[in-house]
Design a protein around this motif. Structure first.
Motif, PDB file in Angstrom:
ATOM      1  N   PRO A 142       0.822  -1.213   0.000  1.00 48.57           N
ATOM      2  CA  PRO A 142       0.000   0.000   0.000  1.00 48.57           C
ATOM      3  C   PRO A 142       0.857   1.265   0.000  1.00 48.57           C
ATOM      4  CG  PRO A 142      -0.808  -1.570   1.637  1.00 48.57           C
ATOM      5  CD  PRO A 142       0.516  -2.088   1.135  1.00 48.57           C
ATOM      6  N   ALA A 143       0.427   2.270  -0.741  1.00 47.49           N
ATOM      7  CA  ALA A 143       1.124   3.559  -0.780  1.00 47.49           C
ATOM      8  C   ALA A 143       0.776   4.361   0.467  1.00 47.49           C
ATOM      9  CB  ALA A 143       0.711   4.329  -2.029  1.00 47.49           C
ATOM     10  N   GLY A 183     -11.306   5.981  10.612  1.00 47.77           N
ATOM     11  CA  GLY A 183     -12.227   5.176  11.408  1.00 47.77           C
ATOM     12  C   GLY A 183     -11.929   3.688  11.370  1.00 47.77           C
ATOM     13  N   VAL A 184     -10.704   3.296  10.913  1.00 49.99           N
ATOM     14  CA  VAL A 184     -10.390   1.876  10.824  1.00 49.99           C
ATOM     15  C   VAL A 184     -10.359   1.245  12.214  1.00 49.99           C
ATOM     16  CG1 VAL A 184      -9.127   2.078   8.638  1.00 49.99           C
ATOM     17  CG2 VAL A 184      -7.867   2.201  10.816  1.00 49.99           C
ATOM     18  N   ALA A 185     -10.530  -0.063  12.233  1.00 49.81           N
ATOM     19  CA  ALA A 185     -10.592  -0.804  13.486  1.00 49.81           C
ATOM     20  C   ALA A 185      -9.219  -1.043  14.101  1.00 49.81           C
ATOM     21  CB  ALA A 185     -11.293  -2.144  13.254  1.00 49.81           C
ATOM     22  N   VAL A 186      -8.204  -1.266  13.256  1.00 47.28           N
ATOM     23  CA  VAL A 186      -6.879  -1.662  13.745  1.00 47.28           C
ATOM     24  C   VAL A 186      -5.804  -1.030  12.870  1.00 47.28           C
ATOM     25  CG1 VAL A 186      -5.338  -3.635  14.213  1.00 47.28           C
ATOM     26  CG2 VAL A 186      -7.803  -3.892  14.545  1.00 47.28           C
ATOM     27  N   GLU A 187      -4.681  -0.685  13.504  1.00 44.38           N
ATOM     28  CA  GLU A 187      -3.476  -0.267  12.793  1.00 44.38           C
ATOM     29  C   GLU A 187      -2.297  -0.952  13.471  1.00 44.38           C
ATOM     30  OE1 GLU A 187      -0.860   3.689  11.541  1.00 44.38           O
ATOM     31  OE2 GLU A 187      -2.830   3.952  12.467  1.00 44.38           O
ATOM     32  N   ILE A 188      -1.387  -1.503  12.666  1.00 48.34           N
ATOM     33  CA  ILE A 188      -0.225  -2.207  13.220  1.00 48.34           C
ATOM     34  C   ILE A 188       1.022  -1.773  12.472  1.00 48.34           C
ATOM     35  CG2 ILE A 188       0.835  -4.446  13.720  1.00 48.34           C
ATOM     36  CD1 ILE A 188      -1.979  -5.668  13.740  1.00 48.34           C
ATOM     37  N   GLU A 189       2.077  -1.477  13.232  1.00 47.98           N
ATOM     38  CA  GLU A 189       3.391  -1.199  12.659  1.00 47.98           C
ATOM     39  C   GLU A 189       4.333  -2.320  13.087  1.00 47.98           C
ATOM     40  OE1 GLU A 189       4.273   2.630  14.441  1.00 47.98           O
ATOM     41  OE2 GLU A 189       5.274   1.687  16.115  1.00 47.98           O
ATOM     42  N   THR A 215      -7.930  -3.303   6.212  1.00 49.55           N
ATOM     43  CA  THR A 215      -8.725  -3.226   4.985  1.00 49.55           C
ATOM     44  C   THR A 215      -9.265  -4.618   4.651  1.00 49.55           C
ATOM     45  OG1 THR A 215      -6.807  -3.611   3.557  1.00 49.55           O
ATOM     46  CG2 THR A 215      -7.371  -1.307   4.021  1.00 49.55           C
ATOM     47  N   ARG A 216     -10.286  -4.626   3.826  1.00 50.16           N
ATOM     48  CA  ARG A 216     -10.825  -5.881   3.292  1.00 50.16           C
ATOM     49  C   ARG A 216     -11.258  -5.588   1.860  1.00 50.16           C
ATOM     50  NH1 ARG A 216     -15.514  -7.755   6.481  1.00 50.16           N
ATOM     51  NH2 ARG A 216     -13.942  -8.413   7.963  1.00 50.16           N
ATOM     52  N   ASP A 217     -10.741  -6.370   0.940  1.00 50.66           N
ATOM     53  CA  ASP A 217     -11.079  -6.204  -0.473  1.00 50.66           C
ATOM     54  C   ASP A 217     -10.847  -4.767  -0.949  1.00 50.66           C
ATOM     55  OD1 ASP A 217     -11.876  -8.910  -0.577  1.00 50.66           O
ATOM     56  OD2 ASP A 217     -13.903  -8.385   0.096  1.00 50.66           O
ATOM     57  N   GLY A 218      -9.750  -4.168  -0.482  1.00 50.35           N
ATOM     58  CA  GLY A 218      -9.378  -2.836  -0.913  1.00 50.35           C
ATOM     59  C   GLY A 218     -10.141  -1.695  -0.258  1.00 50.35           C
ATOM     60  N   GLU A 219     -11.029  -2.004   0.661  1.00 52.13           N
ATOM     61  CA  GLU A 219     -11.812  -0.982   1.363  1.00 52.13           C
ATOM     62  C   GLU A 219     -11.380  -0.938   2.827  1.00 52.13           C
ATOM     63  OE1 GLU A 219     -14.190   0.959  -0.118  1.00 52.13           O
ATOM     64  OE2 GLU A 219     -13.688  -0.015  -2.026  1.00 52.13           O
ATOM     65  N   GLY A 261     -12.133  -8.024  15.295  1.00 51.10           N
ATOM     66  CA  GLY A 261     -10.893  -7.257  15.356  1.00 51.10           C
ATOM     67  C   GLY A 261      -9.684  -8.092  15.003  1.00 51.10           C
ATOM     68  N   ALA A 262      -9.681  -9.354  15.429  1.00 53.18           N
ATOM     69  CA  ALA A 262      -8.562 -10.245  15.103  1.00 53.18           C
ATOM     70  C   ALA A 262      -8.457 -10.440  13.590  1.00 53.18           C
ATOM     71  CB  ALA A 262      -8.711 -11.583  15.825  1.00 53.18           C
ATOM     72  N   LEU A 263      -9.591 -10.533  12.899  1.00 54.93           N
ATOM     73  CA  LEU A 263      -9.568 -10.635  11.434  1.00 54.93           C
ATOM     74  C   LEU A 263      -9.016  -9.351  10.810  1.00 54.93           C
ATOM     75  CD1 LEU A 263     -12.912 -12.481  10.652  1.00 54.93           C
ATOM     76  CD2 LEU A 263     -10.590 -13.345  10.328  1.00 54.93           C
ATOM     77  N   ALA A 264      -9.369  -8.209  11.391  1.00 55.85           N
ATOM     78  CA  ALA A 264      -8.834  -6.937  10.912  1.00 55.85           C
ATOM     79  C   ALA A 264      -7.316  -6.890  11.117  1.00 55.85           C
ATOM     80  CB  ALA A 264      -9.517  -5.770  11.625  1.00 55.85           C
TER      81      ALA A 264
END
Length: 153
Positions: free
Chosen positions: A19-20, A141-147, A43-47, A62-65
């Motif tokens: 992802p850019a 508004g995403v559910a999860v962010e991971i670095e 994201t899921r399917d680009g959304e 959330g685990a799926l996210a």
């Protein structure tokens, strides 16, 4: 095909293009044999996969996210390795942010979605140090962010 990509294929996972960045930053920085990957959002399917844990999403949702974030992290590592994912030696650390209500306390369960995926794909090389924290809100508004921090050859 690399060993890691063969394993991903066994699991039915195709890595997307890396992802850019959405703002003024780079997707990863390499320092010596470490690659620091910027936060990857769910994201899921680009959304965008949006929602707040404890309000309109459950810990399994959330685990799926988080798993989706892990897939994007590996896509960034692949880009950092010039397309050769077999240069990845180990996952060093993941830091997960969970968009959650003030009384939600299952952040570790949510981020396990990413941790479990890394171990499923990489075996012991996927075991890592980790933080899992709550956030009042996340970008878009995403559910999860991971670095993540990864060691490469």
């Amino acid at each position: 095909m690399s060993k890691i990509e063969a394993r991903l294929t066994e699991l039915g996972v195709t890595l997307p293009d890396a992802p850019a960045p959405a703002a003024n930053y780079v997707p990863y920085v390499r320092v010596g044999d470490l690659v620091h990957v910027s936060g990857q959002i769910s994201t899921r399917d680009g959304e965008f996969l949006t929602g707040k844990l404890g309000e309109d999403m459950t810990a399994p949702d959330g685990a799926l996210a988080a798993r989706g974030c892990a897939i994007s992290l590996l896509a960034q590592v692949k880009a950092a390795c010039g397309g050769d994912l077999d240069r990845l030696q180990r996952v060093v650390k993941l830091t997960g942010f969970v968009n959650s209500t003030s009384d939600f306390s299952e952040q570790p369960t949510v981020i396990n979605g990413a941790s479990d995926f890394m171990v499923e794909v990489l075996g012991d090389a996927g075991r890592h140090a980790r933080s899992a924290v709550s956030a009042a809100s996340l970008p878009f508004g995403v559910a999860v962010e991971i670095e993540g921090i990864f060691q490469i050859k």
